[in-house]
Scaffold this active site. Structure first.
Site, PDB file in Angstrom:
ATOM      1  N   HIS A  29       0.812  -1.322   0.149  1.00 47.19           N
ATOM      2  CA  HIS A  29       0.170   0.237   0.286  1.00 47.19           C
ATOM      3  C   HIS A  29       0.600   1.373   0.538  1.00 47.19           C
ATOM      4  CE1 HIS A  29       0.618  -0.122   4.026  1.00 47.19           C
ATOM      5  NE2 HIS A  29       0.425   0.778   4.317  1.00 47.19           N
ATOM      6  N   ASP A  58       0.128  -7.791   1.434  1.00 46.84           N
ATOM      7  CA  ASP A  58       0.459  -6.153   1.458  1.00 46.84           C
ATOM      8  C   ASP A  58       2.219  -6.114   1.932  1.00 46.84           C
ATOM      9  OD1 ASP A  58       0.591  -2.863   1.610  1.00 46.84           O
ATOM     10  OD2 ASP A  58       0.674  -3.279   3.830  1.00 46.84           O
ATOM     11  N   SER A  68       4.461   2.368   7.774  1.00 48.13           N
ATOM     12  CA  SER A  68       4.160   1.331   6.458  1.00 48.13           C
ATOM     13  C   SER A  68       5.653   1.169   6.491  1.00 48.13           C
ATOM     14  CB  SER A  68       3.225   2.111   6.342  1.00 48.13           C
ATOM     15  OG  SER A  68       2.128   2.046   6.899  1.00 48.13           O
TER      16      SER A  68
END
Length: 477
Positions: free
Chosen positions: A116, A146, A217
């Site tokens: 993402h 992911d 992230s």
């Protein structure tokens, strides 16, 4: 010390109780060792100059936050007023899209991050801790896990060491390094709160209490040996901010994905073509399975490997390739790791007994729409044969109904009252079995209903729409 008689006794002084006091861990050496291999990732997108967009970098960060952690765009984001421009076509220009983190897998420039973070970006910029910047090429993105891999044109880079997730223990100290809100080289620490946390994702995640925020992230989760054990990916929040729960993708699963991405730019997974659900404690006990385990097959895709192998709706898959299926989510994960074309064995629990079936795994395709629920017209002919038992009135299925429903057995519920109605049975349901007895006709239903112990819960396997499920009919009290 005062005795029961009221007299005072002398007591010799006791030595102090020895207590084990351990100091907090020192993370300085770990950060110095791994920090140089952790990178900042910025992404850019091309937009027309003057078009309505985010108001600035902080707006972009908040958009990323809401998109990732809530799954929705941030509502009603105020944007700064822009000076009016003539209404004419504007050239495209690049503007910041998001910020994240990553870590260097190898000294020749392969970097791992979250899907993402980079998916859909027009440009990816990787900044090293020594402030060197590189435009990165996206090698591959896997949205299911992911995980993404990007490549920068550099050599002799510092790289991370990969740890063994199986050695990771709940309560163990772990460290996250990343760029929360674009603040590069930020370090936070905490402990492992849980392992194998099933959040509905394709992989079971590592849960920690390490402070993770937007921009973290894709950064590494490290053990005290300085080894990467996970990729920081998600948080759980009701307020929009960090609330003490964060999740990381296990590095062993991420490495399997990255190897395929580096080899072919995509991930190939296996599939067998079943829709599944959890097995409840009541169902497991009532059908003789014992404990709730395995994956309940609610439907079998026509022409799929499962159908060819003989898997039926209502089966409970308990093993795949000899590995135990503890919960329903274990099955797609285990099957997904198998190379398409592999022939193996699947164990199903059916009507009180286990059996092994030979199955050839197919390749996972793009998601298909759900199967259509067969329409039943009001003028569909009904069989005159009917029987009332267990609070149910049932009739035989006509040939047209069997063809429409794609079933070879069963009886149709015409009405449900008392305990059957309270259990959720209703008109139009198709009863496939009672207890562990298969039902092919009204006569067989009547015989099966006569055999069950009415003082105990009765398990009924039904077809509703295109999915099967177990219903527990409880005795009256």
């Amino acid at each position: 010390m005062v005795g029961f008689s009221g007299s005072v006794w002398a007591q010799a002084p006791q030595p102090p109780v020895a207590t084990s006091v351990r100091g907090l861990p020192d993370f300085t050496d770990l950060v110095e060792q791994v920090g140089p291999a952790v990178v900042n990732i910025r992404t850019m997108e091309r937009v027309r100059a003057g078009s309505d967009g985010a108001g600035g970098p902080m707006d972009e960060e908040m958009q990323e936050f809401f998109k990732r952690f809530f799954g929705i765009p941030m509502p009603n984001v105020p944007t700064p007023r822009q000076p009016q421009r003539p209404n004419r076509p504007q050239p495209e220009q690049e503007q910041p899209r998001g910020v994240g983190s990553g870590f260097i897998l190898s000294n020749d420039g392969y970097v791992m991050t979250n899907a993402h973070v980079v998916d859909g970006a027009d440009e990816v910029i990787v900044t090293l801790p020594d402030k060197r910047e590189f435009k990165a090429k996206i090698v591959g993105v896997d949205k299911r896990t992911d995980v993404a891999v990007v490549k920068i044109d550099a050599t002799g880079l510092p790289s991370v060491k990969i740890g063994d997730v199986n050695r990771l223990r709940v309560g163990e100290w772990v460290v996250a390094i990343g760029s929360p809100f674009g603040l590069e080289n930020s370090v936070t620490a905490g402990i492992v709160s849980a392992k194998q946390r099933d959040t509905g994702d394709y992989l079971p995640l590592i849960q920690t209490d390490v402070a993770v925020n937007p921009g973290n992230s894709g950064g590494p989760l490290l053990n005290m040996r300085g080894e990467v054990v996970g990729i920081n990916s998600q948080i759980y929040s009701r307020s929009g901010g960090y609330m003490g729960i964060s999740f990381a993708i296990p590095i062993d699963e991420a490495m399997r994905v990255s190897e395929q991405l580096r080899a072919s730019g995509k991930v190939t997974r296996g599939r067998i073509g079943v829709r599944i659900d959890q097995v409840t404690k009541e169902v497991a006990e009532s059908i003789g399975l014992g404990k709730p385990q395995g994956a309940l097959v609610r439907s079998v895709e026509a022409g799929s490997p499962a159908e060819k192998a003989g898997v039926e709706a209502g089966d409970i898959i308990t093993r795949f390739e000899g590995k135990q299926i503890e919960k329903a989510s274990d099955l797609p994960r285990q099957v997904g790791n198998v190379k398409p074309g592999t022939r193996g064995t699947i164990t199903v629990f059916r009507r009180g007994a286990s059996r092994d079936l030979s199955i050839t795994v197919a390749e996972m395709e793009a998601e298909k729409s759900t199967l259509r629920t067969p329409e039943r017209s009001s003028d569909t002919p009904k069989s005159p044969a009917s029987v009332q038992a267990l609070g149910l009135t049932v009739t035989a299925l006509t040939d047209a109904q069997r063809k429409d429903l794609k079933v070879k057995r069963g009886v149709r519920v015409e009405s449900a009252v008392e305990n059957a109605a309270r259990a959720g049975l209703r008109e139009g349901d198709v009863i496939l079995s009672v207890g562990n007895t298969e039902v092919n006709s009204v006569k067989e239903f009547e015989a099966a209903a006569a055999k069950v112990d009415r003082a105990k819960p009765i398990t009924v396997l039904i077809l509703r729409g295109d999915l099967v499920q177990y219903v527990i009919v409880k005795p009256s009290r």
